[in-house]
Design an enzyme around this catalytic site. Structure first.
Site, short mmCIF file in Angstrom:
data_model
loop_
_atom_site.label_atom_id
_atom_site.label_comp_id
_atom_site.label_asym_id
_atom_site.label_seq_id
_atom_site.Cartn_x
_atom_site.Cartn_y
_atom_site.Cartn_z
CD GLU A 124 -2.89 1.19 0.17
OE1 GLU A 124 -3.71 0.27 0.05
OE2 GLU A 124 -2.85 2.16 -0.63
CB VAL A 127 1.13 3.97 -5.33
CG1 VAL A 127 0.57 5.10 -6.19
CG2 VAL A 127 1.77 2.90 -6.18
N GLY A 182 13.18 15.02 4.26
CA GLY A 182 13.10 13.56 4.15
C GLY A 182 12.12 13.08 3.09
CE LYS A 200 5.91 6.92 -5.45
NZ LYS A 200 6.27 8.26 -4.98
N GLY A 298 7.24 11.11 3.23
CA GLY A 298 7.51 11.50 4.63
C GLY A 298 7.42 10.30 5.55
N1 HSE Z 1 10.69 10.38 -3.01
C1 HSE Z 1 9.31 10.01 -3.00
C2 HSE Z 1 8.47 11.27 -3.20
C3 HSE Z 1 8.97 9.35 -1.70
O1 HSE Z 1 9.02 12.37 -3.12
O2 HSE Z 1 7.29 11.15 -3.47
C4 HSE Z 1 7.63 8.70 -1.66
O3 HSE Z 1 7.52 7.70 -2.62
#
Ligand code: HSE
Length: 405
Positions: A124, A127, A182, A200, A298
């Protein structure tokens, strides 16, 4: 129930935090089973971490522990995550993951291994970060034939574009903040070049239509060519630039799937999705358009989805999920550039007279400080190949697709 976590980075440490913080309420949701993190695999040392007694550098400590029935793989990357996951599934342990790269590349094999060995492989968090989308797509919307999906699938790039649009911030400065928060991948190239969104798209397309779509089948363009000048022209057209993943059903043997910057007009639900938020708009033949919105990256939002999968595995030890994700085909994803028609934003060094001699109808855009030899406009609908043919003698600065979502 004993749970192991592989990879103690941003997401893995969030998974441990959420399990511990909610230790009282989780048994209510698992039918009485408490969750206990009993092992954490990571090659790094965490001498000051309160869980220091749980750390191991040896994967076999998890594989050979019969009491560990559920493993969260939050390592990222294809190797060694694939090898570890395959061994765990073959040992009958369920694995949950946030690892979109692995699911997009090898999801079919891992799902088959899970099925053959009476285990679950759930993803889950792969994506949309904390947004529920895998279950809604495969369960709640199961009665629909999916006609298309358009999504803002990467938090880092949406954060960068939002900072450029709303703060006039430079690309580099916004990326640096996204990394500090992050959101970004270890190597942010995967974010800004669109590879993360591409993975994704592969997962969503494979689930929506039941045939594995691989990353190399999805034409992918990132946001590194987007400038504040483009942002300004598109603002004058009443729109914003978003990095979109798009999937279009053509027939049972063909889909189109691509990732690219796209002009989204302000009336669209996708236009108001800002910062690290993601949104996935699913168009079903029975339901119409439904939009899933929330934090797309995050620590705790992603951990929320991973821990929900752990709870699902703990609750349904005897029930195995079937995703209907089958083999793909080389010609399944068509060349959208010759088959899908849409309008385009074009910015070029050219005169209006020249542009009017090439295009039947265009809508001109303007910006502050526009040089006299620069034009920007939105075309009528056409394929990308037709557009490129028309622009062959023109000094083009940028072109961006315009979406109808
Ligand atoms: N690096 C990805 C983003 C993390 O910024 O969406 C989540 O998949």
């Amino acid at each position: 129930m004993k749970v192991a976590v592989m990879g103690y980075g941003t997401v893995g440490s969030g998974v441990v935090e959420v399990i511990e913080k909610h230790s009282n309420s989780i048994p209510i949701k698992t039918g009485g089973k408490a969750l206990e993190v009993s092992r954490i695999l990571d090659l790094r040392d965490f001498p000051d971490d309160p869980h220091k007694d749980l750390f191991t550098k040896d994967f076999n400590d998890i594989l050979n522990d019969d009491e560990i029935k559920i493993v969260a793989e939050t390592m990222g990357g294809v190797n060694p995550a694939f090898d570890f996951t395959m061994k765990l599934l073959k040992a009958g342990k369920s694995v949950v993951t946030s690892n979109k790269e692995l699911v997009a590349q090898r999801g079919l094999e891992l799902l088959q291994a899970a099925e053959e060995n009476g285990a679950n492989y759930l993803f889950e968090a792969s994506v949309g970060g904390g947004i529920p989308i895998i279950r809604p797509l495969t369960q709640c919307l199961a009665a629909n034939n999916i006609e298309g999906i358009a999504g803002i699938l990467n938090g880092t790039t949406n954060f960068i574009l939002t900072m450029m649009i709303e703060e006039g911030m430079s690309f580099e400065e916004a990326l640096k903040i996204a990394q500090e928060k992050g959101y970004a991948e270890k190597d942010p190239t995967a974010d800004i070049e669109g590879h993360d969104a591409c993975r994704k798209v592969c997962i969503l397309a494979s689930l929506a239509f039941g045939k594995h779509v691989y990353p190399n089948q999805v034409e992918t363009e990132g946001i590194t060519n987007i400038t504040l000048e483009d942002v300004s022209y598109i603002n004058s057209a009443g729109g914003v630039i978003k990095l979109l993943g798009q999937i279009i059903y053509i027939n049972d043997d063909e889909i189109a799937a691509f990732v690219s910057p796209a002009v989204v007009y302000n009336g669209s639900q996708l236009a108001s999705v800002k910062d690290v938020f993601n949104a996935i708009l699913v168009r079903g033949d029975a339901v119409g358009d439904v939009c899933f919105y929330g934090p797309g990256a995050g620590k705790l939002p992603t951990a929320s989805a991973v821990v929900a999968d752990i709870i699902d595995c703990a609750k349904h030890t005897e029930r195995k999920k079937i995703f209907g994700w089958g083999e793909g085909a080389e010609d399944y994803v068509v060349d959208y550039k010759s088959s899908i028609k849409m309008p385009f934003y074009v910015r070029a060094k050219a005169s209006c007279t020249k542009i009017n001699s090439i295009f039947d109808e265009v809508k001109y855009l303007s910006r502050q400080g526009q040089p006299s030899d620069e034009v920007a406009f939105i075309t009528d609908i056409m394929t990308e190949n037709e557009l490129n043919e028309k622009l062959s003698g023109i000094d083009v600065i940028n072109t961006i697709k315009v979406t109808n979502y």
